[in-house]
Design a protein around this motif. Structure first.
Motif, PDB file in Angstrom:
ATOM      1  N   VAL A   9       0.841  -1.199   0.000  1.00 54.92           N
ATOM      2  CA  VAL A   9       0.000   0.000   0.000  1.00 54.92           C
ATOM      3  C   VAL A   9       0.876   1.249   0.000  1.00 54.92           C
ATOM      4  O   VAL A   9       0.657   2.172  -0.796  1.00 54.92           O
ATOM      5  CB  VAL A   9      -0.979  -0.012   1.192  1.00 54.92           C
ATOM      6  CG1 VAL A   9      -1.691   1.321   1.326  1.00 54.92           C
ATOM      7  CG2 VAL A   9      -1.984  -1.149   1.051  1.00 54.92           C
ATOM      8  N   THR A  10       1.857   1.269   0.852  1.00 56.72           N
ATOM      9  CA  THR A  10       2.750   2.428   0.935  1.00 56.72           C
ATOM     10  C   THR A  10       3.469   2.673  -0.392  1.00 56.72           C
ATOM     11  O   THR A  10       3.585   3.809  -0.846  1.00 56.72           O
ATOM     12  CB  THR A  10       3.786   2.221   2.062  1.00 56.72           C
ATOM     13  OG1 THR A  10       3.085   2.054   3.297  1.00 56.72           O
ATOM     14  CG2 THR A  10       4.735   3.398   2.171  1.00 56.72           C
ATOM     15  N   ALA A  11       3.931   1.608  -1.023  1.00 55.92           N
ATOM     16  CA  ALA A  11       4.682   1.738  -2.275  1.00 55.92           C
ATOM     17  C   ALA A  11       3.811   2.165  -3.449  1.00 55.92           C
ATOM     18  O   ALA A  11       4.303   2.799  -4.388  1.00 55.92           O
ATOM     19  CB  ALA A  11       5.373   0.410  -2.605  1.00 55.92           C
ATOM     20  N   ASN A  12       2.516   1.846  -3.420  1.00 59.47           N
ATOM     21  CA  ASN A  12       1.677   2.059  -4.604  1.00 59.47           C
ATOM     22  C   ASN A  12       0.578   3.106  -4.456  1.00 59.47           C
ATOM     23  O   ASN A  12      -0.025   3.491  -5.455  1.00 59.47           O
ATOM     24  CB  ASN A  12       1.054   0.718  -5.022  1.00 59.47           C
ATOM     25  CG  ASN A  12       2.088  -0.217  -5.560  1.00 59.47           C
ATOM     26  OD1 ASN A  12       2.589  -0.034  -6.657  1.00 59.47           O
ATOM     27  ND2 ASN A  12       2.449  -1.214  -4.775  1.00 59.47           N
ATOM     28  N   PHE A  13       0.307   3.554  -3.252  1.00 56.08           N
ATOM     29  CA  PHE A  13      -0.799   4.487  -3.030  1.00 56.08           C
ATOM     30  C   PHE A  13      -0.646   5.777  -3.845  1.00 56.08           C
ATOM     31  O   PHE A  13      -1.616   6.309  -4.360  1.00 56.08           O
ATOM     32  CB  PHE A  13      -0.923   4.818  -1.535  1.00 56.08           C
ATOM     33  CG  PHE A  13      -2.192   5.509  -1.172  1.00 56.08           C
ATOM     34  CD1 PHE A  13      -3.355   4.787  -0.957  1.00 56.08           C
ATOM     35  CD2 PHE A  13      -2.238   6.888  -1.035  1.00 56.08           C
ATOM     36  CE1 PHE A  13      -4.537   5.411  -0.615  1.00 56.08           C
ATOM     37  CE2 PHE A  13      -3.422   7.526  -0.696  1.00 56.08           C
ATOM     38  CZ  PHE A  13      -4.570   6.786  -0.485  1.00 56.08           C
ATOM     39  N   GLY A  14       0.554   6.257  -3.992  1.00 53.72           N
ATOM     40  CA  GLY A  14       0.796   7.491  -4.733  1.00 53.72           C
ATOM     41  C   GLY A  14       1.375   7.291  -6.122  1.00 53.72           C
ATOM     42  O   GLY A  14       1.861   8.226  -6.747  1.00 53.72           O
ATOM     43  N   SER A  15       1.296   6.078  -6.637  1.00 56.77           N
ATOM     44  CA  SER A  15       1.860   5.752  -7.948  1.00 56.77           C
ATOM     45  C   SER A  15       1.244   6.600  -9.064  1.00 56.77           C
ATOM     46  O   SER A  15       0.092   7.015  -8.990  1.00 56.77           O
ATOM     47  CB  SER A  15       1.612   4.270  -8.251  1.00 56.77           C
ATOM     48  OG  SER A  15       1.996   3.956  -9.575  1.00 56.77           O
ATOM     49  N   ALA A  20      -2.032   0.760 -10.123  1.00 58.69           N
ATOM     50  CA  ALA A  20      -1.286   0.514  -8.885  1.00 58.69           C
ATOM     51  C   ALA A  20      -1.971   1.188  -7.699  1.00 58.69           C
ATOM     52  O   ALA A  20      -2.052   0.601  -6.612  1.00 58.69           O
ATOM     53  CB  ALA A  20       0.148   1.015  -9.030  1.00 58.69           C
ATOM     54  N   ARG A  21      -2.471   2.421  -7.891  1.00 61.41           N
ATOM     55  CA  ARG A  21      -3.183   3.111  -6.802  1.00 61.41           C
ATOM     56  C   ARG A  21      -4.436   2.331  -6.414  1.00 61.41           C
ATOM     57  O   ARG A  21      -4.731   2.128  -5.241  1.00 61.41           O
ATOM     58  CB  ARG A  21      -3.562   4.539  -7.211  1.00 61.41           C
ATOM     59  CG  ARG A  21      -2.382   5.443  -7.445  1.00 61.41           C
ATOM     60  CD  ARG A  21      -2.771   6.903  -7.579  1.00 61.41           C
ATOM     61  NE  ARG A  21      -3.814   7.192  -8.548  1.00 61.41           N
ATOM     62  CZ  ARG A  21      -3.632   7.412  -9.850  1.00 61.41           C
ATOM     63  NH1 ARG A  21      -2.398   7.343 -10.357  1.00 61.41           N
ATOM     64  NH2 ARG A  21      -4.632   7.701 -10.651  1.00 61.41           N
ATOM     65  N   PRO A  50      -5.964  10.158   3.760  1.00 61.46           N
ATOM     66  CA  PRO A  50      -5.600  10.102   2.338  1.00 61.46           C
ATOM     67  C   PRO A  50      -6.670   9.447   1.461  1.00 61.46           C
ATOM     68  O   PRO A  50      -6.832   9.827   0.298  1.00 61.46           O
ATOM     69  CB  PRO A  50      -4.292   9.321   2.303  1.00 61.46           C
ATOM     70  CG  PRO A  50      -4.053   8.800   3.659  1.00 61.46           C
ATOM     71  CD  PRO A  50      -4.979   9.464   4.598  1.00 61.46           C
ATOM     72  N   LEU A  51      -7.409   8.477   2.015  1.00 61.86           N
ATOM     73  CA  LEU A  51      -8.502   7.880   1.235  1.00 61.86           C
ATOM     74  C   LEU A  51      -9.576   8.918   0.952  1.00 61.86           C
ATOM     75  O   LEU A  51     -10.080   9.008  -0.170  1.00 61.86           O
ATOM     76  CB  LEU A  51      -9.113   6.691   1.977  1.00 61.86           C
ATOM     77  CG  LEU A  51      -8.348   5.390   1.907  1.00 61.86           C
ATOM     78  CD1 LEU A  51      -8.980   4.348   2.823  1.00 61.86           C
ATOM     79  CD2 LEU A  51      -8.283   4.869   0.486  1.00 61.86           C
ATOM     80  N   PRO A  58      -8.862  18.853  -3.129  1.00 59.76           N
ATOM     81  CA  PRO A  58      -7.750  19.185  -4.028  1.00 59.76           C
ATOM     82  C   PRO A  58      -6.916  17.979  -4.456  1.00 59.76           C
ATOM     83  O   PRO A  58      -6.264  18.021  -5.482  1.00 59.76           O
ATOM     84  CB  PRO A  58      -6.896  20.171  -3.211  1.00 59.76           C
ATOM     85  CG  PRO A  58      -7.362  20.059  -1.809  1.00 59.76           C
ATOM     86  CD  PRO A  58      -8.738  19.493  -1.823  1.00 59.76           C
ATOM     87  N   GLU A  59      -6.932  16.899  -3.676  1.00 61.32           N
ATOM     88  CA  GLU A  59      -6.171  15.702  -4.027  1.00 61.32           C
ATOM     89  C   GLU A  59      -7.040  14.630  -4.670  1.00 61.32           C
ATOM     90  O   GLU A  59      -6.638  13.469  -4.783  1.00 61.32           O
ATOM     91  CB  GLU A  59      -5.467  15.158  -2.788  1.00 61.32           C
ATOM     92  CG  GLU A  59      -4.433  16.117  -2.240  1.00 61.32           C
ATOM     93  CD  GLU A  59      -3.762  15.602  -0.995  1.00 61.32           C
ATOM     94  OE1 GLU A  59      -3.742  14.379  -0.778  1.00 61.32           O
ATOM     95  OE2 GLU A  59      -3.251  16.425  -0.238  1.00 61.32           O
ATOM     96  N   ARG A  60      -8.228  15.003  -5.121  1.00 58.21           N
ATOM     97  CA  ARG A  60      -9.166  14.061  -5.752  1.00 58.21           C
ATOM     98  C   ARG A  60      -8.469  13.329  -6.884  1.00 58.21           C
ATOM     99  O   ARG A  60      -7.819  13.933  -7.736  1.00 58.21           O
ATOM    100  CB  ARG A  60     -10.367  14.830  -6.277  1.00 58.21           C
ATOM    101  CG  ARG A  60     -11.400  13.974  -6.972  1.00 58.21           C
ATOM    102  CD  ARG A  60     -12.557  14.878  -7.439  1.00 58.21           C
ATOM    103  NE  ARG A  60     -13.617  14.121  -8.031  1.00 58.21           N
ATOM    104  CZ  ARG A  60     -13.776  13.951  -9.346  1.00 58.21           C
ATOM    105  NH1 ARG A  60     -12.924  14.490 -10.209  1.00 58.21           N
ATOM    106  NH2 ARG A  60     -14.781  13.247  -9.812  1.00 58.21           N
ATOM    107  N   ASP A  61      -8.591  12.025  -6.881  1.00 65.92           N
ATOM    108  CA  ASP A  61      -7.931  11.214  -7.893  1.00 65.92           C
ATOM    109  C   ASP A  61      -8.621  11.390  -9.243  1.00 65.92           C
ATOM    110  O   ASP A  61      -9.843  11.467  -9.325  1.00 65.92           O
ATOM    111  CB  ASP A  61      -7.937   9.735  -7.486  1.00 65.92           C
ATOM    112  CG  ASP A  61      -6.839   8.972  -8.171  1.00 65.92           C
ATOM    113  OD1 ASP A  61      -5.796   8.751  -7.529  1.00 65.92           O
ATOM    114  OD2 ASP A  61      -7.008   8.592  -9.347  1.00 65.92           O
TER     115      ASP A  61
END
Length: 140
Positions: A9-15, A20-21, A50-51, A58-61
């Protein structure tokens, strides 16, 4: 297993890759059914802000699939581990889910599921007659 999932999760959450996210969010939600509440409480509480950010704000995926998975994951957290979730996260999470009700249909459906699970698993009115969710649900 929880450590391996946490690392994934840590490695891919911000991919940069939405696949991957999405996989990171799905892995986080799926692992919640196994370990004890005590083992996953800190993971759940650190993941909620973060979810919520992936769903709205502003951080909406940019990926509909990621927003959908994030809303579902929040609902799963409250369905399985409501007692482990800190009340301090209610306002940003409920506000993000409320905004997601206007998103694409599948995102909105999982946002409604998450709001349902939050309402079902959050304490009712206290001695003053106010429930913790009351101020947040007024916009709905």
């Amino acid at each position: 297993m929880l450590g391996a999932v946490g690392d994934f999760v840590t490695a891919n959450f911000g991919s940069a890759d939405w696949h991957a996210r999405d996989a990171a969010i799905m892995a986080l939600a799926v692992v919640l059914d196994g370990p004890s509440q005590a083992r996953v409480a800190s993971l759940v509480n650190s993941a909620l802000p973060p979810l919520a950010g992936k769903i709205a704000g502003p951080e909406r995926d940019s990926s509909e699939a990621v927003r959908d998975s994030a809303a579902w994951a929040i609902g799963k957290m409250y369905a399985v581990l409501a007692d482990a979730v800190s009340d301090k996260y209610l306002p940003p999470v409920v506000n993000a889910l409320n905004a997601a009700l206007d998103d694409e249909a599948r995102v909105a459906a999982h946002a409604a599921f998450a709001l349902h699970e939050i309402a079902r698993n959050t304490p009712g009115p206290d001695e003053t007659g106010r429930a913790p969710l009351s101020p947040m649900l007024m916009p709905l």
